[in-house]
Design a protein around this motif. Structure first.
Motif, PDB file in Angstrom:
ATOM      1  N   GLU A 268       0.799  -1.214   0.000  1.00  0.00           N
ATOM      2  CA  GLU A 268       0.000   0.000   0.000  1.00  0.00           C
ATOM      3  C   GLU A 268       0.841   1.277   0.000  1.00  0.00           C
ATOM      4  O   GLU A 268       0.487   2.259  -0.638  1.00  0.00           O
ATOM      5  CB  GLU A 268      -0.947   0.017   1.212  1.00  0.00           C
ATOM      6  CG  GLU A 268      -2.023  -1.043   1.161  1.00  0.00           C
ATOM      7  CD  GLU A 268      -2.972  -0.855  -0.002  1.00  0.00           C
ATOM      8  OE1 GLU A 268      -3.423   0.285  -0.229  1.00  0.00           O
ATOM      9  OE2 GLU A 268      -3.265  -1.850  -0.687  1.00  0.00           O
ATOM     10  N   CYS A 269       1.969   1.271   0.721  1.00  0.00           N
ATOM     11  CA  CYS A 269       2.775   2.498   0.870  1.00  0.00           C
ATOM     12  C   CYS A 269       3.912   2.603  -0.141  1.00  0.00           C
ATOM     13  O   CYS A 269       4.407   3.696  -0.383  1.00  0.00           O
ATOM     14  CB  CYS A 269       3.367   2.560   2.275  1.00  0.00           C
ATOM     15  SG  CYS A 269       2.148   2.704   3.565  1.00  0.00           S
ATOM     16  N   GLY A 270       4.340   1.486  -0.648  1.00  0.00           N
ATOM     17  CA  GLY A 270       5.511   1.498  -1.514  1.00  0.00           C
ATOM     18  C   GLY A 270       6.767   1.238  -0.701  1.00  0.00           C
ATOM     19  O   GLY A 270       6.787   1.390   0.524  1.00  0.00           O
ATOM     20  N   LEU A 271       7.819   0.864  -1.400  1.00  0.00           N
ATOM     21  CA  LEU A 271       9.054   0.466  -0.737  1.00  0.00           C
ATOM     22  C   LEU A 271       9.672   1.612   0.068  1.00  0.00           C
ATOM     23  O   LEU A 271      10.077   1.440   1.216  1.00  0.00           O
ATOM     24  CB  LEU A 271      10.059  -0.055  -1.772  1.00  0.00           C
ATOM     25  CG  LEU A 271      11.390  -0.551  -1.227  1.00  0.00           C
ATOM     26  CD1 LEU A 271      11.173  -1.742  -0.303  1.00  0.00           C
ATOM     27  CD2 LEU A 271      12.324  -0.920  -2.361  1.00  0.00           C
ATOM     28  N   GLY A 272       9.736   2.798  -0.516  1.00  0.00           N
ATOM     29  CA  GLY A 272      10.397   3.922   0.151  1.00  0.00           C
ATOM     30  C   GLY A 272       9.686   4.375   1.417  1.00  0.00           C
ATOM     31  O   GLY A 272      10.296   4.503   2.484  1.00  0.00           O
ATOM     32  N   LEU A 273       8.378   4.636   1.314  1.00  0.00           N
ATOM     33  CA  LEU A 273       7.624   5.133   2.466  1.00  0.00           C
ATOM     34  C   LEU A 273       7.521   4.073   3.560  1.00  0.00           C
ATOM     35  O   LEU A 273       7.671   4.385   4.746  1.00  0.00           O
ATOM     36  CB  LEU A 273       6.240   5.591   2.033  1.00  0.00           C
ATOM     37  CG  LEU A 273       5.337   6.149   3.139  1.00  0.00           C
ATOM     38  CD1 LEU A 273       5.991   7.355   3.818  1.00  0.00           C
ATOM     39  CD2 LEU A 273       3.980   6.520   2.577  1.00  0.00           C
ATOM     40  N   ALA A 274       7.279   2.837   3.175  1.00  0.00           N
ATOM     41  CA  ALA A 274       7.167   1.765   4.165  1.00  0.00           C
ATOM     42  C   ALA A 274       8.484   1.584   4.909  1.00  0.00           C
ATOM     43  O   ALA A 274       8.496   1.402   6.132  1.00  0.00           O
ATOM     44  CB  ALA A 274       6.736   0.456   3.501  1.00  0.00           C
ATOM     45  N   THR A 275       9.605   1.644   4.196  1.00  0.00           N
ATOM     46  CA  THR A 275      10.909   1.523   4.845  1.00  0.00           C
ATOM     47  C   THR A 275      11.147   2.700   5.782  1.00  0.00           C
ATOM     48  O   THR A 275      11.634   2.522   6.908  1.00  0.00           O
ATOM     49  CB  THR A 275      12.033   1.441   3.791  1.00  0.00           C
ATOM     50  OG1 THR A 275      11.772   0.316   2.943  1.00  0.00           O
ATOM     51  CG2 THR A 275      13.381   1.282   4.440  1.00  0.00           C
TER      52      THR A 275
END
Length: 106
Positions: free
Chosen positions: A44-51
């Motif tokens: 849902e958030c994408g790799l960058g935001l979730a990380t």
């Protein structure tokens, strides 16, 4: 009839817990079902935001643990419940025990 090992019964068991055992118990309590939600979060958030969110949560957890350890060293308390009792009294200690118990049962 099974015999009960006395080492695991009563308050004396608390004194025999190693820091590694305590760390694994804490990790098990924290991760739990939250670990199952990580793939959904990344989708849902994408790799960058979730990380970035995971790193922010890790930093907040580290800071909270650092504050708790500092308070325990200053007061001589050896558990979270005894620290709450020392800081806020027996009424909030009982509420904390109830909250921890409720959290463990879901």
């Amino acid at each position: 009839h099974r015999e009960v090992d006395d080492r695991y019964v009563g308050p004396s068991a608390l004194a025999k817990t190693t820091p590694l055992q305590s760390a694994f118990n804490l990790m098990n309590s924290i991760t739990g079902l939250g670990l199952l939600g990580l793939p959904f979060c990344f989708r849902e958030c994408g790799l960058g935001l979730a990380t970035a969110l995971m790193l922010a949560c890790a930093a907040g957890s580290y800071f909270s643990l650092h504050c708790l350890l500092w308070c325990c060293q200053r007061t001589g308390c050896h558990s979270y419940v005894s620290l709450v009792s020392h800081a806020f009294g027996p009424r909030l200690r009982d509420f904390t025990l109830f909250s921890i118990m409720t959290l463990q049962f879901g």
